[in-house]
Write an enzyme that holds these catalytic residues in place. Structure first.
Site, PDB file in Angstrom:
ATOM      1  N   GLU A   1     -11.360  -9.216   2.891  1.00 23.99           N
ATOM      2  CA  GLU A   1     -10.394  -8.917   3.323  1.00 23.99           C
ATOM      3  C   GLU A   1     -10.232  -8.724   5.482  1.00 23.99           C
ATOM      4  OE1 GLU A   1      -7.176  -6.825   1.811  1.00 23.99           O
ATOM      5  OE2 GLU A   1      -6.808  -5.231   3.792  1.00 23.99           O
TER       6      GLU A   1
ATOM      7  N   THR B   1      -7.300   6.855  10.364  1.00 20.78           N
ATOM      8  CA  THR B   1      -7.322   5.463   9.387  1.00 20.78           C
ATOM      9  C   THR B   1      -8.412   4.372   9.538  1.00 20.78           C
ATOM     10  OG1 THR B   1      -5.208   3.824   8.720  1.00 20.78           O
ATOM     11  CG2 THR B   1      -5.980   4.067  11.346  1.00 20.78           C
ATOM     12  N   THR B   2      -8.703   3.183   8.778  1.00 20.17           N
ATOM     13  CA  THR B   2      -9.296   2.564   8.862  1.00 20.17           C
ATOM     14  C   THR B   2      -9.498   2.230   9.673  1.00 20.17           C
ATOM     15  OG1 THR B   2      -9.425   2.641   6.499  1.00 20.17           O
ATOM     16  CG2 THR B   2     -10.933   1.188   7.012  1.00 20.17           C
TER      17      THR B   2
ATOM     18  N   ARG C   1       3.903  18.568   1.837  1.00 19.70           N
ATOM     19  CA  ARG C   1       5.030  19.630   1.542  1.00 19.70           C
ATOM     20  C   ARG C   1       4.349  20.532  -0.712  1.00 19.70           C
ATOM     21  NH1 ARG C   1       9.884  20.868   2.410  1.00 19.70           N
ATOM     22  NH2 ARG C   1      11.326  21.188   4.522  1.00 19.70           N
TER      23      ARG C   1
ATOM     24  N   HIS D   1      -3.884  -4.611   7.297  1.00 16.91           N
ATOM     25  CA  HIS D   1      -4.400  -2.852   8.786  1.00 16.91           C
ATOM     26  C   HIS D   1      -3.097  -3.568   9.722  1.00 16.91           C
ATOM     27  CE1 HIS D   1      -5.339   0.305  10.310  1.00 16.91           C
ATOM     28  NE2 HIS D   1      -5.663   0.584   8.988  1.00 16.91           N
ATOM     29  N   GLY D   2      -1.640  -2.487   9.492  1.00 16.84           N
ATOM     30  CA  GLY D   2      -1.201  -2.065  10.906  1.00 16.84           C
ATOM     31  C   GLY D   2      -0.078  -3.408  11.427  1.00 16.84           C
TER      32      GLY D   2
ATOM     33  N   ASP E   1      -0.151   4.351  -0.153  1.00 11.39           N
ATOM     34  CA  ASP E   1      -0.657   5.714   0.327  1.00 11.39           C
ATOM     35  C   ASP E   1       0.281   6.933   1.684  1.00 11.39           C
ATOM     36  OD1 ASP E   1      -3.164   4.995  -0.610  1.00 11.39           O
ATOM     37  OD2 ASP E   1      -4.064   4.212   1.434  1.00 11.39           O
ATOM     38  N   HIS E   2       1.136   6.315   1.512  1.00 11.24           N
ATOM     39  CA  HIS E   2       1.669   7.118   2.797  1.00 11.24           C
ATOM     40  C   HIS E   2       2.742   7.847   2.203  1.00 11.24           C
ATOM     41  CE1 HIS E   2      -1.106   6.408   5.708  1.00 11.24           C
ATOM     42  NE2 HIS E   2      -0.684   5.246   5.292  1.00 11.24           N
TER      43      HIS E   2
ATOM     44  N   GLY F   1       1.474  -1.535   4.272  1.00 10.30           N
ATOM     45  CA  GLY F   1       1.350   0.039   3.263  1.00 10.30           C
ATOM     46  C   GLY F   1       2.361   0.855   4.805  1.00 10.30           C
ATOM     47  N   HIS F   2       1.536   0.612   6.048  1.00  4.59           N
ATOM     48  CA  HIS F   2       2.139   2.478   6.900  1.00  4.59           C
ATOM     49  C   HIS F   2       3.510   1.946   7.373  1.00  4.59           C
ATOM     50  CE1 HIS F   2       2.862   4.758  10.917  1.00  4.59           C
ATOM     51  NE2 HIS F   2       2.456   5.563   9.791  1.00  4.59           N
TER      52      HIS F   2
ATOM     53  N   ARG G   1      -9.267   8.394  -0.946  1.00  8.30           N
ATOM     54  CA  ARG G   1     -10.751   8.810  -0.050  1.00  8.30           C
ATOM     55  C   ARG G   1     -11.282   9.971  -0.304  1.00  8.30           C
ATOM     56  NH1 ARG G   1      -8.702   6.449   5.944  1.00  8.30           N
ATOM     57  NH2 ARG G   1     -10.764   7.883   6.370  1.00  8.30           N
TER      58      ARG G   1
ATOM     59  N   ARG H   1      -6.494  12.901   1.215  1.00 11.14           N
ATOM     60  CA  ARG H   1      -6.074  13.026   2.421  1.00 11.14           C
ATOM     61  C   ARG H   1      -4.593  12.489   2.032  1.00 11.14           C
ATOM     62  NH1 ARG H   1      -7.085   9.914   7.560  1.00 11.14           N
ATOM     63  NH2 ARG H   1      -8.665  11.239   7.679  1.00 11.14           N
TER      64      ARG H   1
ATOM     65  N   HIS I   1      -5.645   3.518  -2.231  1.00 13.58           N
ATOM     66  CA  HIS I   1      -7.551   3.829  -1.383  1.00 13.58           C
ATOM     67  C   HIS I   1      -7.228   5.317  -1.803  1.00 13.58           C
ATOM     68  CE1 HIS I   1      -9.606   4.444   2.731  1.00 13.58           C
ATOM     69  NE2 HIS I   1     -10.468   4.669   1.814  1.00 13.58           N
TER      70      HIS I   1
ATOM     71  N   ASN J   1       1.057  -1.032   0.100  1.00 13.94           N
ATOM     72  CA  ASN J   1       0.355   0.134   0.091  1.00 13.94           C
ATOM     73  C   ASN J   1       1.208   1.111  -0.342  1.00 13.94           C
ATOM     74  OD1 ASN J   1      -1.544   2.205   1.334  1.00 13.94           O
ATOM     75  ND2 ASN J   1      -3.386   0.923   1.639  1.00 13.94           N
TER      76      ASN J   1
ATOM     77  N   GLU K   1      -8.737   0.699  -2.943  1.00 14.87           N
ATOM     78  CA  GLU K   1      -8.985   0.983  -1.832  1.00 14.87           C
ATOM     79  C   GLU K   1     -10.442   1.914  -2.345  1.00 14.87           C
ATOM     80  OE1 GLU K   1      -7.201   0.792   1.224  1.00 14.87           O
ATOM     81  OE2 GLU K   1      -6.333  -1.407   1.036  1.00 14.87           O
TER      82      GLU K   1
HETATM   83  N1  PXP Z   1      -6.179  -3.527   4.187  1.00 14.76           N
HETATM   84  C1  PXP Z   1      -6.973  -2.377   4.225  1.00 14.76           C
HETATM   85  C2  PXP Z   1      -8.218  -2.747   3.849  1.00 14.76           C
HETATM   86  C3  PXP Z   1      -6.718  -0.676   4.655  1.00 14.76           C
HETATM   87  O1  PXP Z   1      -7.391  -0.094   4.702  1.00 14.76           O
HETATM   88  C4  PXP Z   1      -5.242  -0.391   4.871  1.00 14.76           C
HETATM   89  C5  PXP Z   1      -5.030   0.582   5.397  1.00 14.76           C
HETATM   90  O2  PXP Z   1      -5.097   1.609   4.626  1.00 14.76           O
HETATM   91  C6  PXP Z   1      -4.154  -1.351   4.588  1.00 14.76           C
HETATM   92  C7  PXP Z   1      -4.480  -3.075   4.454  1.00 14.76           C
HETATM   93  C8  PXP Z   1      -3.015  -1.225   4.902  1.00 14.76           C
HETATM   94  O3  PXP Z   1      -2.842  -0.761   6.211  1.00 14.76           O
HETATM   95  P1  PXP Z   1      -1.421  -0.403   6.959  1.00 14.76           P
HETATM   96  O4  PXP Z   1      -1.173   0.715   6.017  1.00 14.76           O
HETATM   97  O5  PXP Z   1      -1.707  -0.175   8.741  1.00 14.76           O
HETATM   98  O6  PXP Z   1      -0.946  -1.140   6.396  1.00 14.76           O
END
Ligand code: PXP
Length: 244
Positions: free
Chosen positions: A151, A100-101, A18, A194-195, A9-10, A216-217, A45, A49, A43, A7, A70
């Site tokens: 998921e 976050t979700t 910036r 997630h996480g 996103d970040h 991702g994060h 959103r 963001r 994702h 992922n 997503e």
């Molecule tokens: N899966 C889904 C459905 C998510 O919404 C997210 C966060 O956007 C992730 C996985 C990844 O989570 P993380 O960024 O905490 O690894």
């Protein structure tokens, strides 16, 4: 083999902090592919963001890996998905005020609406995935509304691990294991995410029914220290070790 979806996103979060064109999420996706990612997750959103519409345009035009798009179950997002027809659409709950979700989708509470929402996405050839908790009623409802994939939300498991609440963490892991088994028995493909971190990925990756993890994060954060390539390769190594 257990697939790894990265992922990105970040990378966009950092760019947007910036207002520069860098760091570029597309470049991160290419690097992730070179490091062994099996797919890219982004994702879009409602508040844009992190990932923006132009990022999705670029990913769809240039990415050769499958894109897992997503999005919330809104008419705006459905129209964007139908325009792009990504490999997979993962429907997530979304609240503007959340960081976050935070939880899974309440599929059981909106079965009819979700079935109607999913139908055109399926007809467009997207693999529809629902981001849910491990509750059996949510898993059964996901099968009924026509999702191909669920998921399972691993956020609570990871939080309990971080907080050192090991008994509750182990109970959460057991519930995820049972949920994965039920989902697979119902004919759903099972993903999780997630996480997840280097510390928490092992027991999740070891759940035999899982086909894919989306992370991702932690990976983007860890890339400050190891590089994105190094962080992804280490995650992959830990996933493979858990399956060995
Ligand atoms: N899966 C889904 C459905 C998510 O919404 C997210 C966060 O956007 C992730 C996985 C990844 O989570 P993380 O960024 O905490 O690894």
């Amino acid at each position: 083999m257990l697939r790894l979806g990265v992922n990105i996103d970040h990378v966009a979060t950092l760019r947007n902090a910036r207002g520069t064109p860098w760091p570029d999420p597309m470049r991160a996706a290419e690097l992730a592919q070179a490091a062994g990612a099996d797919g890219i997750t982004a994702h879009l959103r409602e508040d844009r963001r992190h990932i923006r519409d132009e990022d999705i345009d670029t990913l769809m035009a240039r990415l050769t890996l499958p894109l897992n798009f997503e999005m919330a179950a809104t008419p705006e997002m459905q129209a964007i998905a139908l325009r792009h027809r990504p490999h997979a659409v993962c429907i997530v709950p979304e609240k503007r005020e959340e960081r976050t979700t935070e939880g899974g989708l309440d599929v059981a509470g909106q079965e009819e609406a979700l079935a109607a929402f999913i139908a055109p996405l399926r007809e467009a050839g997207c693999r529809v995935s629902l981001f849910i908790g491990h509750q059996p009623e949510q898993i059964r409802a996901s099968a009924r509304v026509g999702a191909a994939v669920v998921e399972l939300h691993t956020g609570a498991y990871c939080d309990l691990d971080t907080e050192g609440r090991h008994d509750e963490r182990d109970a959460e892991l057991q519930a995820l294991q049972q949920g994965a088994r039920l989902a697979a028995d119902l004919g759903l493909e099972v993903h999780a995410g997630h996480g997840l971190t280097f510390g928490t990925v092992g027991p999740i990756a070891a759940i035999p029914q899982l086909a894919e993890l989306n992370i991702g994060h932690f990976l983007i954060g860890e890339s400050v220290f190891l590089g994105l390539d190094g962080a992804i390769r280490e995650m992959r190594r830990r996933m493979d070790m858990a399956r060995a």
